[in-house]
Enzyme design. Sequence first.
Site, mmCIF file in Angstrom:
data_model
loop_
_atom_site.group_PDB
_atom_site.id
_atom_site.type_symbol
_atom_site.label_atom_id
_atom_site.label_comp_id
_atom_site.label_asym_id
_atom_site.label_seq_id
_atom_site.Cartn_x
_atom_site.Cartn_y
_atom_site.Cartn_z
ATOM 1 N N TYR A 138 0.821 -1.217 0.000
ATOM 2 C CA TYR A 138 0.000 0.000 0.000
ATOM 3 C C TYR A 138 0.856 1.269 0.000
ATOM 4 C CZ TYR A 138 -4.147 -2.847 1.064
ATOM 5 O OH TYR A 138 -5.158 -3.765 1.019
ATOM 6 N N LYS A 189 2.591 -15.317 2.465
ATOM 7 C CA LYS A 189 2.520 -16.059 1.191
ATOM 8 C C LYS A 189 3.969 -16.400 0.841
ATOM 9 C CE LYS A 189 0.081 -17.524 -2.371
ATOM 10 N NZ LYS A 189 -0.863 -18.637 -2.261
ATOM 11 N N ASP A 221 -3.954 -17.832 1.637
ATOM 12 C CA ASP A 221 -5.122 -18.465 1.003
ATOM 13 C C ASP A 221 -5.742 -19.495 1.942
ATOM 14 O OD1 ASP A 221 -2.650 -19.650 0.606
ATOM 15 O OD2 ASP A 221 -3.141 -20.533 -1.328
ATOM 16 N N ASP A 245 -5.852 -6.334 5.743
ATOM 17 C CA ASP A 245 -7.014 -5.574 5.278
ATOM 18 C C ASP A 245 -8.149 -6.536 4.939
ATOM 19 O OD1 ASP A 245 -8.669 -3.664 4.248
ATOM 20 O OD2 ASP A 245 -7.381 -3.096 2.574
ATOM 21 N N ASP A 249 -11.554 -7.848 7.577
ATOM 22 C CA ASP A 249 -12.952 -7.668 7.176
ATOM 23 C C ASP A 249 -13.682 -9.007 7.147
ATOM 24 O OD1 ASP A 249 -12.790 -4.956 6.973
ATOM 25 O OD2 ASP A 249 -13.658 -4.860 4.957
#
Length: 355
Positions: A138, A189, A221, A245, A249
């Site tokens: 980001y 990852k 994942d 992020d 959520d």
Amino acid sequence: MKVAVLPGDGIGPEITAQAVRVLKALGNQGLAIELESAPVGGTAFDLSGDPLPAATIAVCESADAILFGSVGGPQYDTLPRAQRPEQGLLRLRKHFDLFANLRPAIVYPELAHASTLKPEVVAGLDLLILRELTGDIYFGQPRGVRTNEAGEREGFDTMRYTESEIRRIAHTAFQAARKRSGRVCSVDKANVLETTQFWRDVVTDVHKEYTDIALSHMYVDNAAMQLIRNPKQFDVIVTGNMFGDILSDEASMLTGSIGMLPSASLNAKGFGLYEPIHGSAPDIAGKGLANPLATILSTAMMLRYSLNQPAAADRVEAAVRKVLAQGLRTADIAESGRPTVGTQAMGDAVLAALG
Ligand code: NAD
């Protein structure tokens, strides 16, 4: 101890008023807490033309923690970006270097019906997602859209973490786990991304200082799948900005009740901004309908993480559990057709349960 209270916009003033009542009640029972309010967001823009006035920053700087309501509203949506209410929040995060975002996802047994998952999968869930908030893809440079050597346009971003950024969030994770069940799952990852293999190596190294904590690693994942399959296997999940992020959520929706979820954003000194995860809910603002429990639970996090008052934090959380067990429900968490209470009555009940 001093707390800066920034109610903000929409339902912000209504819900922070109830949290302030809780802090004052604790104050009357011997906890020395000074409160000072200041405007932020659209309210501050209306008063001064700036969503984060210098005077508000000064109040926050003189405090040990910030209690934040919510900002935003349709009347501000056409303002230039720099004047929009959410800039008040983003600038506060930057000003105080709030790099660690803590989001608990708790499913109280009485509210398990609100989740879209089967009650037996989520009832009793109590996990903490710790998201790094100031690094990763980001913020990494370079980024942009360019024409490549083959003459085709391409977009690109840079995933980047420095060792010190990973070390400090890892320390926060292990220390948070000490206040909970003592387990950390680091999500990455590492099978594909160099940056996250580095993340895994550094987290593993920091773990050597926390031999009392159990550390596991999981690919993102798989973590996304496990959160739906068996969320109760987790205690603390620590991960980078982008994965956090998305996973935070996902985890918040396991509970199905946005009005119940608190959050904290901390810096390296333990200073923090505490706020409900929901927004300013303009559709119900001023009607006395908003659920104040996410803000009251944010206050409990503040007592635990910035003010070092774990017993008071436990008392506030126990009071919330008690009012839920008593059957009190604001409209957002009520089963359809069942009676509901408003913001003030819910605050009254929490105060009564505090004793
Ligand atoms: P929202 O979270 O404000 O509302 C979504 C839905 O949830 C609405 O139906 C609302 O009534 C309900 N809701 C939210 N909090 C509730 C509570 N405590 N009790 C009962 N019901 C509640 O999200 P939105 O509608 O997408 O955004 C509204 C405004 O809030 C926008 O201006 C947005 O930018 C802003 N926002 C601010 C923050 C923040 O301050 N951190 C976060 C998200 C959104």
